[in-house]
Design a protein around this motif. Sequence first.
Motif, mmCIF file in Angstrom:
data_model
loop_
_atom_site.group_PDB
_atom_site.id
_atom_site.type_symbol
_atom_site.label_atom_id
_atom_site.label_comp_id
_atom_site.label_asym_id
_atom_site.label_seq_id
_atom_site.Cartn_x
_atom_site.Cartn_y
_atom_site.Cartn_z
ATOM 1 N N LEU A 661 -7.033 -11.983 -4.409
ATOM 2 C CA LEU A 661 -6.690 -11.991 -2.988
ATOM 3 C C LEU A 661 -5.891 -10.753 -2.622
ATOM 4 N N ARG A 662 -4.966 -10.336 -3.460
ATOM 5 C CA ARG A 662 -4.157 -9.154 -3.169
ATOM 6 C C ARG A 662 -4.931 -7.861 -3.369
ATOM 7 N N GLN A 663 -6.066 -7.963 -4.052
ATOM 8 C CA GLN A 663 -6.946 -6.797 -4.148
ATOM 9 C C GLN A 663 -8.025 -6.805 -3.080
ATOM 10 N N GLY A 664 -8.033 -7.836 -2.250
ATOM 11 C CA GLY A 664 -9.028 -7.919 -1.191
ATOM 12 C C GLY A 664 -10.406 -8.302 -1.676
ATOM 13 N N ALA A 665 -10.514 -8.862 -2.886
ATOM 14 C CA ALA A 665 -11.810 -9.289 -3.421
ATOM 15 C C ALA A 665 -12.025 -10.737 -3.017
ATOM 16 N N LEU A 666 -12.543 -10.946 -1.820
ATOM 17 C CA LEU A 666 -12.598 -12.293 -1.249
ATOM 18 C C LEU A 666 -13.496 -13.248 -2.036
ATOM 19 N N PRO A 667 -14.734 -12.865 -2.415
ATOM 20 C CA PRO A 667 -15.560 -13.812 -3.190
ATOM 21 C C PRO A 667 -14.922 -14.200 -4.512
ATOM 22 N N ALA A 668 -14.317 -13.224 -5.195
ATOM 23 C CA ALA A 668 -13.676 -13.527 -6.476
ATOM 24 C C ALA A 668 -12.481 -14.444 -6.271
ATOM 25 N N ALA A 669 -11.699 -14.211 -5.225
ATOM 26 C CA ALA A 669 -10.543 -15.068 -4.958
ATOM 27 C C ALA A 669 -10.987 -16.505 -4.716
ATOM 28 N N GLU A 670 -12.034 -16.682 -3.945
ATOM 29 C CA GLU A 670 -12.527 -18.030 -3.690
ATOM 30 C C GLU A 670 -13.064 -18.675 -4.965
ATOM 31 N N GLY A 801 9.828 -3.263 0.464
ATOM 32 C CA GLY A 801 9.100 -2.936 1.681
ATOM 33 C C GLY A 801 8.432 -1.586 1.645
ATOM 34 N N SER A 802 8.804 -0.742 0.675
ATOM 35 C CA SER A 802 8.215 0.592 0.589
ATOM 36 C C SER A 802 7.054 0.659 -0.394
ATOM 37 N N THR A 803 6.689 -0.447 -1.003
ATOM 38 C CA THR A 803 5.534 -0.419 -1.902
ATOM 39 C C THR A 803 4.268 -0.156 -1.077
ATOM 40 N N PRO A 804 3.238 0.418 -1.673
ATOM 41 C CA PRO A 804 2.061 0.844 -0.885
ATOM 42 C C PRO A 804 1.464 -0.268 -0.031
ATOM 43 N N ARG A 805 1.303 -1.459 -0.600
ATOM 44 C CA ARG A 805 0.664 -2.524 0.178
ATOM 45 C C ARG A 805 1.546 -2.987 1.328
ATOM 46 N N ALA A 806 2.817 -3.255 1.026
ATOM 47 C CA ALA A 806 3.721 -3.738 2.074
ATOM 48 C C ALA A 806 3.901 -2.693 3.161
ATOM 49 N N ARG A 807 4.080 -1.428 2.772
ATOM 50 C CA ARG A 807 4.292 -0.382 3.780
ATOM 51 C C ARG A 807 3.007 -0.100 4.553
ATOM 52 N N GLY A 808 1.862 -0.149 3.858
ATOM 53 C CA GLY A 808 0.598 0.114 4.543
ATOM 54 C C GLY A 808 0.330 -0.897 5.643
ATOM 55 N N VAL A 809 0.562 -2.195 5.343
ATOM 56 C CA VAL A 809 0.373 -3.232 6.356
ATOM 57 C C VAL A 809 1.382 -3.056 7.486
ATOM 58 N N ALA A 810 2.641 -2.739 7.111
ATOM 59 C CA ALA A 810 3.673 -2.578 8.127
ATOM 60 C C ALA A 810 3.363 -1.423 9.071
ATOM 61 N N LEU A 811 2.875 -0.312 8.543
ATOM 62 C CA LEU A 811 2.553 0.829 9.392
ATOM 63 C C LEU A 811 1.392 0.508 10.327
ATOM 64 N N GLU A 835 -5.486 2.348 0.524
ATOM 65 C CA GLU A 835 -6.489 2.794 -0.450
ATOM 66 C C GLU A 835 -5.876 2.932 -1.827
ATOM 67 N N SER A 836 -4.647 3.398 -1.896
ATOM 68 C CA SER A 836 -4.014 3.611 -3.200
ATOM 69 C C SER A 836 -3.672 2.291 -3.895
ATOM 70 N N CYS A 837 -3.357 1.244 -3.112
ATOM 71 C CA CYS A 837 -2.996 -0.027 -3.740
ATOM 72 C C CYS A 837 -4.207 -0.905 -4.007
ATOM 73 N N GLY A 838 -5.343 -0.635 -3.370
ATOM 74 C CA GLY A 838 -6.579 -1.344 -3.674
ATOM 75 C C GLY A 838 -6.821 -2.608 -2.900
ATOM 76 N N ASP A 839 -6.004 -2.911 -1.863
ATOM 77 C CA ASP A 839 -6.247 -4.103 -1.058
ATOM 78 C C ASP A 839 -7.336 -3.799 -0.037
ATOM 79 N N GLN A 840 -8.572 -4.227 -0.325
ATOM 80 C CA GLN A 840 -9.722 -3.880 0.492
ATOM 81 C C GLN A 840 -9.688 -4.564 1.861
#
Length: 986
Positions: A661-670, A801-811, A835-840
């Motif tokens: 889920l945190r990688q954005g791989a929806l079919p695999a997460a399900e 909050g400065s990690t790539p995923r958290a900051r990317g969503v926040a921005l 893109e760098s954190c891999g959350d598709q």
Amino acid sequence: MELADSGDLSEIFERTEEMALLAHVLASAGQGEGGVVLVNAGPGVGRTALLDAFLRKATESGARVCAAAGSSAETEAEFGVVGQLFPPNGPLGAGFRLARAIGSRDADPGLDADRLFGTLCQELRRRSTVIAVDDAQLADAASLRFLRYLLRRLRTAPVMMVLTEPTGPDALPPSFQAELLRHPQCRRLGLLPLSRDGVTQVLAGQVDSDRVPRLAADFHAISGGNPLLVHALLADHRAAHRLSPVPSVPPISSVPSDPSDASVPSDPSVSSVPSASSALSSSSASAPSGSSVPAAAPAASAAFAKAALAWAYRDEPVLFDVACGFAVLGESATPARVACLVDRGADAVDQVMTALDTAGLLDGGTFRSALVGKALLEHVDVETRAELRRRAARLLHGDGAPATVVARHLLAAPVAEPWAGRTLLAAAEKAMQEGREELSLDCLRLAGQSATTEQERAAVVMARVKIGWEIDPRLVSPWLDELVAALRRGDLRSGDAAWIVKHLAWQDRFPEAVESLAALAAAGDAGEPGVEAELHFVRHWLRHSCPPLEASVPGPSNPTRPRTPRLRRVSPASYAGEVLGKVLTEGPDDHTVAMAEEILRGCRYSETVVEALEAALLALVYAGRPDRAVFWCDGLLQQAGTRSTGTSVAILSGIRAEIALRQGALPAAEQYARSALSAISLPGWGVAVGSPLAALVHSTTASGMSGVAGAWLNQAVPDGMFRTRHGLLYTHARGHYHLAVDRPAAALDDFLTCGGLAKEWGMDVPTFLPWRTSAAQAQLALGNPGQARALVREQLARPGGSTPRARGVALRLLAATGEPGRRPALLRESVNLLESCGDQVELLRALADRCQALDHVGAPAKARMTARHARNVADACGGDALFRKLFRDEVPGREGESEGLTGEEQGSASLTAAERRVTALAALGHSNREIGRKLFITKSTVEQHLTRVYRKLGVRNRADLGDLLAGTNLGAGTPALAMASSAAAG
């Protein structure tokens, strides 16, 4: 003589050389050279069948045959074998009278004996004579003395003597063997089992030719080529296929080589090993579809059982006892152990082993097939068999054999000794680790029956809880009450009792868990190193799983009691719990990531409690390193093998769903979330059910399956779940479901509830639960950009909050609350971070916002390039429904563009190879002159290329071109352009 009755042995196989040797000795005897042949073979190999076949041929050739057979019933009958060879009233009656004369005066036979011997010789010289004694070792002593007498005096008579004896300790006496060695024409003939080709010859003409190869391989695997067993297997097979078929059974390869490996509590070696005929039916089960052969066989295997007994009950008590010893010990058998078990000498056991090995019955010191041992033990009386099992258990326990091996004998015949209960508990735990759940539960049942004190009963129940929890936590509920009562009485070790707190909390029994934890903290042995380590881990587990429960219990030590500083034992589980707790309270850092990987590096699936694996993996996930977590989690699931059920597999699958889920791989997460929920029952998940449900709801919601997500949200969950970390994840996922179905107010309430609890429990870390950005989305949907902006800025300031995923969503959300002109720059940084954190999935949302922003500021070409990139991302993560939702409005075209260039023709796909090379260099900052020099073209040609590129890509100048290439992932969207850029840069 009467032939064996387990199959038609009138025709013998692979005995051509042996028959030739016997015929040669008979021919030499006809020439006046008396000879002796001693046939030696293991049980069931066919020495009697060979002798019968030879005697028939000798009779057909005109020779006179005098045959006898030894028997243990006639060993004490004086001259019993001589009477069979030379009947008193027959033409060779002088032989019987001679034997009696010799027997009465061994030292000096006298004139009467000489006269009788002359009469006998005169009769024997009339024609060739064969004197044959089967099982000569069982002949009476007087008959053996007479045979020795004849051996010394008939060397020049046309007499051939054929004797048979078994291989092993029951062979002919040494004095008789010495007499044979002195005979100049004595030959020894050792018989071997049949080869696979020999078995094929036996089957030829007896079964369908197309099934002979498979049956021959199976028969040889079971019998080792022993002719007696081969014919018995054939008889069972033919009988089975004359009867009505039954459903197919497992193939022979599934039959264990150790009869005690196929056990049930009553007697492992007797009751559950497949029968010979059922094992053989695997061949017919695989027969061609057009065959008329039934698919299986009945369970009976009478002929095989009789054959196994026939060679074991051959008047050789040592053979039978030692064979039973091998059957009982199975793969644990050694000569020394078998000798101790059956109370026989080591030399005798070695000789029997040699006999069984030459008969093809043993393979590596154990019976080649468990069916042989099963058939033997079935015909041992119950009390004797039970005593053998008890002696085997004591013997193996004394030798330090694995607990599971000893336990199989204890299950067949319990032993009332103190070590038995401990062994059964250890065997139950080991069997559970190896995935043998039935054996584990059997050991626990017997341990419970043999417990004599309250402490022993409590230990057994505790073991049941641990093992039952691994199978399915739902199973432990009936036993928790008994353990809580034992804890109150003081009958439970504090180290074990610490785990009771965890099980009570898991089962949503928080009041009892608080009471038990308080009692343990105040216990007198709470400071013991082992107990303290267990309590330390349980407290950490409660702190990151059920924070309210842990906070309601006082510290583990009495503050009024001074404590001496000392080293504390730290288990992997306790260490992992500390690491996870640090991530949840202080946020991620490189040190915690390194510690989590260090823990996982030293753990194996079957050797480490799943709580340690869970804590270390979640530390990586919540530290923003799902890329490392997926590596370790996949490795652990691979170690689990084919097991798809059990609590450990369920928990690891749930973590794997959260990673996906945190990688954005929806079919695999399900997929992983569904696997987690099916590995154990929903009630078995207890309060932890929130985690897999959260992953399932989140993934199906993002995939556009809001109906499926809603159905899962309608599942009943424990009330206590909402007081756990799992409840936070569940509520957060439910909030996103409310957003997807256009209920922003309900979503905001869920997100703010999560935030309030996260603050209260000290778990307010964006890498674990980004509730502020989720609440900001709800505020935007409600038309409150100012409040959304405040939430986003607050998250950016939090630890993690400065990690790539958290900051990317926040921005991305910050751009949505800001001025339109500032949005492209913020979204460009957001895209790069995601893109760098891999959350598709979050990347897809950021690309959609950037596409809209670019179009709003008048850059439709960039918007189209961004949309194409988003299309590729959606295809990669299974987010087609999300893509359609985000890109509902078609991106408008710009006025003044060439009419013939639409769709792909207006983008990078329309560029020629030369234009791509020029574009790549221009985007890297090279001047027109430098580009011309690198590509060996004129400056004017470069300018012409760039003019066409600007028109096709919809940009006005070189600066816009650089911004276009930097703002979108052209490597993902347009591979050709990316390759050209790399080539040009090189």
